[in-house]
Enzyme design. Structure first.
Site, PDB file in Angstrom:
ATOM      1  N   PRO A  94      -7.436  -2.262   0.516  1.00  0.00           N
ATOM      2  CA  PRO A  94      -6.683  -0.908   0.633  1.00  0.00           C
ATOM      3  C   PRO A  94      -6.055  -0.736   2.023  1.00  0.00           C
ATOM      4  O   PRO A  94      -5.538   0.139   2.191  1.00  0.00           O
ATOM      5  CB  PRO A  94      -7.885   0.100   0.187  1.00  0.00           C
ATOM      6  CG  PRO A  94      -9.015  -0.574   0.282  1.00  0.00           C
ATOM      7  CD  PRO A  94      -8.991  -2.012   0.133  1.00  0.00           C
ATOM      8  N   GLU A 121     -18.400  -3.541   0.157  1.00  0.00           N
ATOM      9  CA  GLU A 121     -18.080  -2.515   0.946  1.00  0.00           C
ATOM     10  C   GLU A 121     -16.878  -3.212   2.083  1.00  0.00           C
ATOM     11  O   GLU A 121     -16.095  -2.733   2.729  1.00  0.00           O
ATOM     12  CB  GLU A 121     -19.003  -1.969   1.910  1.00  0.00           C
ATOM     13  CG  GLU A 121     -19.939  -1.445   1.214  1.00  0.00           C
ATOM     14  CD  GLU A 121     -19.675  -0.302   0.283  1.00  0.00           C
ATOM     15  OE1 GLU A 121     -18.754   0.546   0.778  1.00  0.00           O
ATOM     16  OE2 GLU A 121     -19.765  -0.247  -0.928  1.00  0.00           O
ATOM     17  N   ARG A 159       6.999 -12.096 -13.296  1.00  0.00           N
ATOM     18  CA  ARG A 159       8.094 -11.658 -14.122  1.00  0.00           C
ATOM     19  C   ARG A 159       9.375 -11.826 -13.165  1.00  0.00           C
ATOM     20  O   ARG A 159      10.374 -12.182 -13.776  1.00  0.00           O
ATOM     21  CB  ARG A 159       8.103 -10.377 -14.490  1.00  0.00           C
ATOM     22  CG  ARG A 159       8.000  -9.093 -13.632  1.00  0.00           C
ATOM     23  CD  ARG A 159       7.471  -7.979 -14.284  1.00  0.00           C
ATOM     24  NE  ARG A 159       8.742  -7.349 -15.042  1.00  0.00           N
ATOM     25  CZ  ARG A 159       9.746  -6.913 -14.588  1.00  0.00           C
ATOM     26  NH1 ARG A 159      10.052  -6.569 -13.471  1.00  0.00           N
ATOM     27  NH2 ARG A 159      10.729  -6.317 -15.479  1.00  0.00           N
ATOM     28  N   ASP A 174      16.111  -2.783 -13.726  1.00  0.00           N
ATOM     29  CA  ASP A 174      14.474  -2.362 -13.595  1.00  0.00           C
ATOM     30  C   ASP A 174      14.313  -1.141 -12.605  1.00  0.00           C
ATOM     31  O   ASP A 174      15.282  -1.258 -11.664  1.00  0.00           O
ATOM     32  CB  ASP A 174      13.451  -3.304 -12.967  1.00  0.00           C
ATOM     33  CG  ASP A 174      12.984  -4.548 -13.944  1.00  0.00           C
ATOM     34  OD1 ASP A 174      13.382  -3.890 -15.333  1.00  0.00           O
ATOM     35  OD2 ASP A 174      12.514  -5.270 -13.512  1.00  0.00           O
TER      36      ASP A 174
HETATM   37  N1  ADE Z   1      -9.237  -3.461  -3.269  1.00  0.00           N
HETATM   38  C1  ADE Z   1      -9.725  -2.112  -3.151  1.00  0.00           C
HETATM   39  N2  ADE Z   1      -8.917  -0.981  -3.170  1.00  0.00           N
HETATM   40  C2  ADE Z   1      -7.623  -1.722  -3.464  1.00  0.00           C
HETATM   41  C3  ADE Z   1      -6.441  -1.321  -3.035  1.00  0.00           C
HETATM   42  N3  ADE Z   1      -6.040  -0.020  -3.060  1.00  0.00           N
HETATM   43  N4  ADE Z   1      -5.466  -2.251  -3.084  1.00  0.00           N
HETATM   44  C4  ADE Z   1      -5.718  -3.689  -2.998  1.00  0.00           C
HETATM   45  N5  ADE Z   1      -6.886  -4.228  -3.175  1.00  0.00           N
HETATM   46  C5  ADE Z   1      -7.904  -3.273  -2.998  1.00  0.00           C
END
Ligand code: ADE
Length: 248
Positions: A94, A121, A159, A174
């Protein structure tokens, strides 16, 4: 294109790889995917992949050794003639840069990708600093692991690999490709429960149809994702159309 995926749960990829465009792309040898269980690269007898965080705190952190060793083992298996191109080593996290159609295009030009799915974590910082070349997030929310994110990335990328989709032309329409959402689509029957297909689509007038679709794409983008219009590639008349729609 060859894709190596490092994960603690290789089995979760079986579904998507055995159906739809992945199956076709793999059968046609346009794409190959190797799944590597990070646990297989541990050296201790308990096959430990994670450990407590230095400094304390809840949750476990993925250890660096098995991840480094998995990537190094993959790289050592690349023959010289394959090794010429760029080899992105991507951590799904994230904290990464936000995935988009543009990033999917960028990655689709690589002949080889290595994806690392994080878990628990987090991942030992030395993996980020000294092993990966890129970090990608699929959105501002936290998944329990990188696997669903890796699936999103490889689906969007594969793709775009030439030959994978039957008709390359359909890619141009697209959503997000031209910076706009896609226009509405209809198929038979021409009338369903009293709801008719727009007349223009039945007219056979290709210029009119193209114009209608472009206007619909603009209108739809303005209604649903107005911020996209700032970056879309619009002609003068289209910009005037946006202004008219905004004030109507
Ligand atoms: N791992 C945990 N959350 C994630 C996300 N939002 N994007 C990519 N990998 C992740």
């Amino acid at each position: 294109m060859h894709i190596d995926i490092l994960t603690l749960f290789p089995q979760v990829f079986q579904g998507i790889l055995s159906a739809g465009i992945f199956k076709r792309a793999i059968d046609q040898k346009l794409v190959s995917v190797s799944l590597h269980n990070i646990r297989d690269y541990t050296q201790d007898k308990h096959h430990t992949v994670d450990d407590y965080a230095y400094g304390g705190g809840a949750g476990m952190v993925l250890k660096p050794e098995p991840i480094f060793e998995a990537v190094e083992s993959i790289k050592s298996g690349i023959s010289l003639n394959q090794g010429g191109g760029m080899l992105p080593i991507i951590l799904l996290t994230p904290q990464g840069r936000l995935f988009s159609q543009g990033v999917a295009y960028e990655l689709s030009r690589c002949s080889h990708l290595i994806l690392i799915c994080g878990h628990y974590e987090g991942v030992d910082e030395r993996v980020r600093e000294h092993l990966v070349t890129d970090e990608i997030s699929i959105g501002d929310y936290v998944l329990s692991g990188g696997e669903p994110a890796a699936m999103v990335v490889i689906d969007a990328v594969v793709r775009l690999v030439p030959g994978v989709l039957g008709s390359e032309a359909s890619l141009l329409d697209d959503s997000h490709v031209a910076g706009l959402l896609e226009y509405p689509q209809y198929t038979r029957p021409v009338e369903y429960r009293g709801w008719s297909v727009p007349e223009v689509l039945l007219s056979g007038n290709h210029a009119q149809i193209a114009k209608w679709r472009r206007e619909q794409a603009i209108q739809r983008t303005l209604n649903r994702r107005p911020e996209l219009l700032d970056k879309a590639n619009l002609g003068l008349e289209e910009k005037q159309l946006v202004d008219r729609l905004k004030h109507s």
